[in-house]
Design a protein around this motif. Structure first.
Motif, PDB file in Angstrom:
ATOM      1  N   UNK A 114       7.637  19.504  -4.379  1.00  0.00           N
ATOM      2  CA  UNK A 114       8.310  18.642  -3.413  1.00  0.00           C
ATOM      3  C   UNK A 114       7.840  17.182  -3.515  1.00  0.00           C
ATOM      4  N   UNK A 115       7.241  16.825  -4.643  1.00  0.00           N
ATOM      5  CA  UNK A 115       6.681  15.481  -4.773  1.00  0.00           C
ATOM      6  C   UNK A 115       7.751  14.395  -4.680  1.00  0.00           C
ATOM      7  N   UNK A 116       8.946  14.668  -5.223  1.00  0.00           N
ATOM      8  CA  UNK A 116      10.011  13.663  -5.163  1.00  0.00           C
ATOM      9  C   UNK A 116      10.409  13.355  -3.720  1.00  0.00           C
ATOM     10  N   UNK A 117      10.386  14.378  -2.876  1.00  0.00           N
ATOM     11  CA  UNK A 117      10.734  14.169  -1.467  1.00  0.00           C
ATOM     12  C   UNK A 117       9.664  13.342  -0.763  1.00  0.00           C
ATOM     13  N   UNK A 118       8.406  13.595  -1.102  1.00  0.00           N
ATOM     14  CA  UNK A 118       7.338  12.773  -0.524  1.00  0.00           C
ATOM     15  C   UNK A 118       7.455  11.325  -1.003  1.00  0.00           C
ATOM     16  N   UNK A 119       7.793  11.141  -2.262  1.00  0.00           N
ATOM     17  CA  UNK A 119       7.982   9.780  -2.787  1.00  0.00           C
ATOM     18  C   UNK A 119       9.119   9.086  -2.053  1.00  0.00           C
ATOM     19  N   UNK A 120      10.234   9.782  -1.843  1.00  0.00           N
ATOM     20  CA  UNK A 120      11.354   9.195  -1.113  1.00  0.00           C
ATOM     21  C   UNK A 120      10.952   8.866   0.323  1.00  0.00           C
TER      22      UNK A 120
ATOM     23  N   UNK B 108      12.507   8.531   6.508  1.00  0.00           N
ATOM     24  CA  UNK B 108      11.309   8.914   5.765  1.00  0.00           C
ATOM     25  C   UNK B 108      10.719  10.209   6.285  1.00  0.00           C
ATOM     26  N   UNK B 109      10.685  10.376   7.607  1.00  0.00           N
ATOM     27  CA  UNK B 109      10.168  11.620   8.184  1.00  0.00           C
ATOM     28  C   UNK B 109      11.066  12.804   7.843  1.00  0.00           C
ATOM     29  N   UNK B 110      12.369  12.570   7.759  1.00  0.00           N
ATOM     30  CA  UNK B 110      13.285  13.647   7.378  1.00  0.00           C
ATOM     31  C   UNK B 110      12.946  14.147   5.970  1.00  0.00           C
ATOM     32  N   UNK B 111      12.642  13.229   5.071  1.00  0.00           N
ATOM     33  CA  UNK B 111      12.240  13.636   3.716  1.00  0.00           C
ATOM     34  C   UNK B 111      10.906  14.389   3.746  1.00  0.00           C
ATOM     35  N   UNK B 112       9.974  13.958   4.601  1.00  0.00           N
ATOM     36  CA  UNK B 112       8.716  14.688   4.735  1.00  0.00           C
ATOM     37  C   UNK B 112       8.972  16.107   5.234  1.00  0.00           C
ATOM     38  N   UNK B 113       9.866  16.228   6.225  1.00  0.00           N
ATOM     39  CA  UNK B 113      10.198  17.548   6.761  1.00  0.00           C
ATOM     40  C   UNK B 113      10.783  18.439   5.662  1.00  0.00           C
ATOM     41  N   UNK B 114      11.695  17.878   4.872  1.00  0.00           N
ATOM     42  CA  UNK B 114      12.298  18.634   3.777  1.00  0.00           C
ATOM     43  C   UNK B 114      11.242  19.065   2.761  1.00  0.00           C
ATOM     44  N   UNK B 115      10.265  18.196   2.521  1.00  0.00           N
ATOM     45  CA  UNK B 115       9.212  18.523   1.563  1.00  0.00           C
ATOM     46  C   UNK B 115       8.280  19.601   2.112  1.00  0.00           C
ATOM     47  N   UNK B 116       8.003  19.571   3.399  1.00  0.00           N
ATOM     48  CA  UNK B 116       7.066  20.517   3.999  1.00  0.00           C
ATOM     49  C   UNK B 116       7.686  21.897   4.195  1.00  0.00           C
ATOM     50  N   UNK B 117       9.009  21.949   4.358  1.00  0.00           N
ATOM     51  CA  UNK B 117       9.686  23.237   4.492  1.00  0.00           C
ATOM     52  C   UNK B 117       9.569  23.828   5.890  1.00  0.00           C
TER      53      UNK B 117
ATOM     54  N   UNK C 213      11.173   5.041   1.870  1.00  0.00           N
ATOM     55  CA  UNK C 213      11.852   4.678   3.111  1.00  0.00           C
ATOM     56  C   UNK C 213      10.865   4.100   4.127  1.00  0.00           C
ATOM     57  N   UNK C 214       9.629   4.566   4.100  1.00  0.00           N
ATOM     58  CA  UNK C 214       8.612   3.971   4.963  1.00  0.00           C
ATOM     59  C   UNK C 214       8.352   2.521   4.565  1.00  0.00           C
TER      60      UNK C 214
ATOM     61  N   UNK D 126       0.812  -1.229   0.000  1.00  0.00           N
ATOM     62  CA  UNK D 126       0.000   0.000   0.000  1.00  0.00           C
ATOM     63  C   UNK D 126       0.838   1.270   0.000  1.00  0.00           C
ATOM     64  N   UNK D 127       1.940   1.265   0.740  1.00  0.00           N
ATOM     65  CA  UNK D 127       2.806   2.442   0.771  1.00  0.00           C
ATOM     66  C   UNK D 127       3.458   2.677  -0.587  1.00  0.00           C
TER      67      UNK D 127
END
Length: 247
Positions: free
Chosen positions: A77-83, A113-122, A87-88, A56-57
């Motif tokens: 920032x879609x690539x960061x969310x994908x990454x 994975x959360x680090x990439x989310x943080x980078x995507x969210x800014x 990782x999840x 599912x992920x």
């Protein structure tokens, strides 16, 4: 200003967006149902059970890419969310063998994975008040399970908790709940972050402190829901027709 006409256009656009998004979520919906229907025993991990768990992920990563292709533009920032999703999924694989010495590997993968989310969210808007509240909440939840942890997981879960709190801070800070700045994607990510905290806390209590009834179903259903809501972040894109005059 034709307010009713504007609302009508917004309604049509929302309906069109739902029509375009729903088919791309079918793989995620099917794979999620497959996980709960098969309900493979966790006492006998295998590569097949790992695939079923992380599928599912992976489908959500496909959803983000398919949505970008479908609208003809890529969320910045879609690539960061994908990454983050990839990782999840890797974390899901490690946690499949969590009782065989790979639990901390899974925690590390989810933390990345959360680090990439943080980078995507800014980091804008900053809103330090939300950060303080979440740090207090995170400290309280971590303190609740602290007596149950051994040395091997003490630091791993501590570091992961920080990453989860920071991700939730950025998600909640970006949520705009009033006026013409309303962003449904940002609101979705904020709700997803809160659900992620609940899911992980239930997992930690059940694994390290005391067995909880129906914990596996609770953890996995909230986890998949949280990841789906976070993935909806890519639904936000410039819509010049929806920008009203503010003065």
């Amino acid at each position: 200003m034709d307010i009713m006409g504007h609302d009508s256009r917004r309604g049509r656009k929302r309906f069109a967006k739902v029509k375009s998004v729903a088919p791309k979520l079918i793989p995620f919906a099917v794979s999620s149902c497959l996980y709960f229907v098969l309900w493979l025993p966790i006492s006998n991990p295998s590569w097949f059970s790992a695939l079923i768990k992380c599928l599912p992920t992976l489908c959500l990563a496909f959803f983000i890419l398919a949505h970008s292709w479908g609208v003809g533009t890529t969320h910045p920032h879609s690539k960061k969310f994908v990454l983050g999703l990839l990782f999840s999924a890797l974390g899901d694989v490690f946690l499949t063998w969590g009782d065989h010495g790979f639990f901390n590997h899974g925690v590390l993968a989810f933390g990345i994975g959360h680090v990439f989310y943080i980078a995507a969210l800014g980091l804008r808007p900053l809103r330090p008040g939300i950060a303080l509240l979440l740090l207090l909440l995170g400290a309280g939840l971590y303190g609740a399970i602290y007596p149950c942890l051994d040395t091997g997981t003490l630091y791993a879960l501590g570091g992961y908790s920080v990453a989860l709190v920071l991700m939730s801070w950025r998600a909640l800070a970006r949520a705009r709940c009033s006026g013409y700045q309303r962003s449904w994607g940002a609101l979705s990510v904020a709700v997803g972050a809160v659900i992620f905290i609940i899911s992980d806390f239930v997992l930690a209590v059940d694994r390290f402190c005391v067995p909880l009834p129906h914990s596996r179903f609770t953890v996995m259903s909230t986890y998949y829901l949280a990841q789906m809501l976070i993935s909806f972040s890519v639904l936000d894109h410039p819509d010049h027709d929806s920008l009203w005059k503010r003065h």
